[in-house]
Design an enzyme around this catalytic site. Sequence first.
Site, PDB file in Angstrom:
ATOM      1  N   GLU A   1      -6.963 -17.438  -1.503  1.00  0.00           N
ATOM      2  CA  GLU A   1      -6.594 -16.549  -2.611  1.00  0.00           C
ATOM      3  C   GLU A   1      -5.317 -15.758  -2.359  1.00  0.00           C
ATOM      4  O   GLU A   1      -4.499 -15.588  -3.260  1.00  0.00           O
ATOM      5  CB  GLU A   1      -7.752 -15.582  -2.927  1.00  0.00           C
ATOM      6  CG  GLU A   1      -8.905 -16.217  -3.692  1.00  0.00           C
ATOM      7  CD  GLU A   1      -9.941 -16.871  -2.792  1.00  0.00           C
ATOM      8  OE1 GLU A   1      -9.677 -17.051  -1.583  1.00  0.00           O
ATOM      9  OE2 GLU A   1     -11.023 -17.201  -3.307  1.00  0.00           O
TER      10      GLU A   1
ATOM     11  N   GLY B   1     -13.169 -20.240  -4.798  1.00  0.00           N
ATOM     12  CA  GLY B   1     -14.474 -20.188  -5.455  1.00  0.00           C
ATOM     13  C   GLY B   1     -15.408 -21.305  -5.016  1.00  0.00           C
ATOM     14  O   GLY B   1     -16.629 -21.167  -5.107  1.00  0.00           O
TER      15      GLY B   1
ATOM     16  N   ALA C   1     -11.706 -21.640  -8.178  1.00  0.00           N
ATOM     17  CA  ALA C   1     -11.737 -21.254  -9.578  1.00  0.00           C
ATOM     18  C   ALA C   1     -10.534 -21.915 -10.239  1.00  0.00           C
ATOM     19  O   ALA C   1      -9.559 -22.270  -9.567  1.00  0.00           O
ATOM     20  CB  ALA C   1     -11.656 -19.740  -9.696  1.00  0.00           C
TER      21      ALA C   1
ATOM     22  N   GLU D   1     -16.850 -20.146  -1.848  1.00  0.00           N
ATOM     23  CA  GLU D   1     -17.794 -19.076  -2.217  1.00  0.00           C
ATOM     24  C   GLU D   1     -19.096 -19.647  -2.796  1.00  0.00           C
ATOM     25  O   GLU D   1     -20.175 -19.114  -2.555  1.00  0.00           O
ATOM     26  CB  GLU D   1     -17.120 -18.121  -3.217  1.00  0.00           C
ATOM     27  CG  GLU D   1     -16.012 -17.300  -2.553  1.00  0.00           C
ATOM     28  CD  GLU D   1     -15.134 -16.554  -3.542  1.00  0.00           C
ATOM     29  OE1 GLU D   1     -14.629 -17.204  -4.489  1.00  0.00           O
ATOM     30  OE2 GLU D   1     -14.958 -15.338  -3.395  1.00  0.00           O
TER      31      GLU D   1
HETATM   32  C1  HXC Z   1      -7.164 -25.876 -11.370  1.00  0.00           C
HETATM   33  C2  HXC Z   1      -6.841 -27.571  -9.883  1.00  0.00           C
HETATM   34  C3  HXC Z   1      -7.348 -26.779  -8.827  1.00  0.00           C
HETATM   35  C4  HXC Z   1      -7.780 -25.459  -9.147  1.00  0.00           C
HETATM   36  C5  HXC Z   1      -6.793 -28.700  -8.024  1.00  0.00           C
HETATM   37  N1  HXC Z   1      -6.514 -28.740  -9.333  1.00  0.00           N
HETATM   38  N2  HXC Z   1      -7.291 -27.508  -7.679  1.00  0.00           N
HETATM   39  N3  HXC Z   1      -6.754 -27.134 -11.126  1.00  0.00           N
HETATM   40  N4  HXC Z   1      -7.660 -25.056 -10.428  1.00  0.00           N
HETATM   41  N5  HXC Z   1      -8.298 -24.650  -8.250  1.00  0.00           N
HETATM   42  C6  HXC Z   1      -5.936 -29.854 -10.088  1.00  0.00           C
HETATM   43  C7  HXC Z   1      -4.450 -30.041  -9.793  1.00  0.00           C
HETATM   44  O1  HXC Z   1      -3.691 -29.153 -10.549  1.00  0.00           O
HETATM   45  C8  HXC Z   1      -4.248 -31.476 -10.192  1.00  0.00           C
HETATM   46  O2  HXC Z   1      -4.165 -31.552 -11.599  1.00  0.00           O
HETATM   47  C9  HXC Z   1      -5.560 -32.138  -9.787  1.00  0.00           C
HETATM   48  O3  HXC Z   1      -6.515 -31.092  -9.699  1.00  0.00           O
HETATM   49  C10 HXC Z   1      -5.482 -32.834  -8.448  1.00  0.00           C
HETATM   50  O4  HXC Z   1      -4.986 -31.912  -7.502  1.00  0.00           O
HETATM   51  P1  HXC Z   1      -3.694 -32.165  -6.578  1.00  0.00           P
HETATM   52  O5  HXC Z   1      -3.150 -30.839  -6.212  1.00  0.00           O
HETATM   53  O6  HXC Z   1      -2.767 -33.116  -7.242  1.00  0.00           O
HETATM   54  O7  HXC Z   1      -4.369 -32.877  -5.325  1.00  0.00           O
HETATM   55  P2  HXC Z   1      -3.858 -32.854  -3.809  1.00  0.00           P
HETATM   56  O8  HXC Z   1      -2.368 -32.981  -3.743  1.00  0.00           O
HETATM   57  O9  HXC Z   1      -4.671 -33.877  -3.101  1.00  0.00           O
HETATM   58  O10 HXC Z   1      -4.229 -31.402  -3.253  1.00  0.00           O
HETATM   59  C11 HXC Z   1      -5.585 -31.000  -3.171  1.00  0.00           C
HETATM   60  C12 HXC Z   1      -5.662 -29.479  -2.956  1.00  0.00           C
HETATM   61  C13 HXC Z   1      -4.814 -28.759  -4.030  1.00  0.00           C
HETATM   62  C14 HXC Z   1      -5.126 -29.141  -1.544  1.00  0.00           C
HETATM   63  C15 HXC Z   1      -7.124 -29.070  -3.026  1.00  0.00           C
HETATM   64  O11 HXC Z   1      -5.224 -29.257  -5.312  1.00  0.00           O
HETATM   65  C16 HXC Z   1      -4.970 -27.279  -4.048  1.00  0.00           C
HETATM   66  O12 HXC Z   1      -4.399 -26.578  -3.190  1.00  0.00           O
HETATM   67  N6  HXC Z   1      -5.699 -26.758  -5.032  1.00  0.00           N
HETATM   68  C17 HXC Z   1      -5.852 -25.320  -5.221  1.00  0.00           C
HETATM   69  C18 HXC Z   1      -6.793 -24.751  -4.202  1.00  0.00           C
HETATM   70  C19 HXC Z   1      -6.928 -23.254  -4.334  1.00  0.00           C
HETATM   71  O13 HXC Z   1      -5.940 -22.505  -4.187  1.00  0.00           O
HETATM   72  N7  HXC Z   1      -8.152 -22.774  -4.649  1.00  0.00           N
HETATM   73  C20 HXC Z   1      -8.426 -21.361  -4.770  1.00  0.00           C
HETATM   74  C21 HXC Z   1      -8.205 -20.935  -6.179  1.00  0.00           C
HETATM   75  S1  HXC Z   1      -8.415 -19.188  -6.372  1.00  0.00           S
HETATM   76  P3  HXC Z   1      -2.963 -32.358 -12.322  1.00  0.00           P
HETATM   77  O14 HXC Z   1      -3.158 -32.075 -13.780  1.00  0.00           O
HETATM   78  O15 HXC Z   1      -1.695 -31.856 -11.749  1.00  0.00           O
HETATM   79  O16 HXC Z   1      -3.257 -33.786 -11.939  1.00  0.00           O
HETATM   80  C22 HXC Z   1     -10.061 -19.001  -6.458  1.00  0.00           C
HETATM   81  C23 HXC Z   1     -10.522 -17.584  -6.760  1.00  0.00           C
HETATM   82  C24 HXC Z   1     -12.001 -17.466  -6.846  1.00  0.00           C
HETATM   83  O17 HXC Z   1     -10.836 -19.873  -6.300  1.00  0.00           O
HETATM   84  C25 HXC Z   1     -12.438 -16.141  -7.441  1.00  0.00           C
HETATM   85  C26 HXC Z   1     -12.201 -15.995  -8.889  1.00  0.00           C
HETATM   86  C27 HXC Z   1     -12.720 -14.725  -9.483  1.00  0.00           C
END
Ligand code: HXC
Length: 258
Positions: free
Chosen positions: A132, A109, A64, A112
Amino acid sequence: MENISFEKRDNVAILKISRPKFLNALNSETLRELEMAIDDIQKDKDIYALVITGEGNKAFVAGADIKEMSNMSVFEAREFSILGNRVFRKIEGLEIPTIAAVNGYALGGGCELSLCCDIRIASENAKFGQPEVTLGITPGFGGTQRLARIIGTSRAKELIFTGRMIDAKEAEKIGLVNKVVPQESLMDEVMDLANSIAKNAPLAVRMCKVAINRGIDVDIETGIQYEAEIFAHCFSTEDQKDAMAAFLEKRKIDKFKN
Ligand code: HXC
């Protein structure tokens, strides 16, 4: 639609989450677009299977949208979870088979989203996880429920409590994905699978899915009674008559109709 692309190849639909700059992260707008696309697919009787994938070769869906979530109030967070759950339930509830072509990160997400599909095929670079708790939240689009049902409570708890990312090989080993394939052949493999489903009697395939999904939530006696009903129902279709006659006459059937 800004963040979703949709394509039909014969009787197979392909939905692509398309926000590659943000690794296809799901914001509210994308979820609403996804819902509209699913509603359209649900009404289209010529679609026999659905493939869901992500744009690019890095991410299926990296979760998400953390930026959008970062400033949410409790009320907004609940609305966001309700929206995602509603859309994912619609995907899960589609009568046609759904396949997640997991082409990279499937986190939070994103994992999911893959869980509400019937089958998951992953590329070798795919990574799965429910990170999360590393962000101070819980899964909110059904992860605590579906992951446990698919890989068992013990493994689901370990993954959700640690937030650990696993690679495609490990995901296959624990039954989270059906198959791992090289990235360059992912879509070909998935389309072959989708077409091999779409060539079968569509009504029978849909009824099999509904029976399996309903059966999981009821006792075996109720499930078996339901199966007897759908089995009998097939004998009112042209497909059953044509396919069985074709077998007995040692000829191939051209195309199913029902
Ligand atoms: C918003 C995101 C994102 C996310 C990546 N990006 N994941 N933006 N939400 N979930 C964005 C980064 O901010 C970055 O933007 C660009 O995408 C590229 O990502 P990088 O981090 O620079 O890439 P990399 O170093 O290769 O790392 C990849 C990654 C990392 C390991 C996947 O991006 C990451 O850990 N992302 C978050 C994963 C996560 O925690 N997902 C769960 C979210 S909670 P910029 O602008 O900086 O270039 C969830 C809850 C669900 O999903 C339920 C909700 C109700």
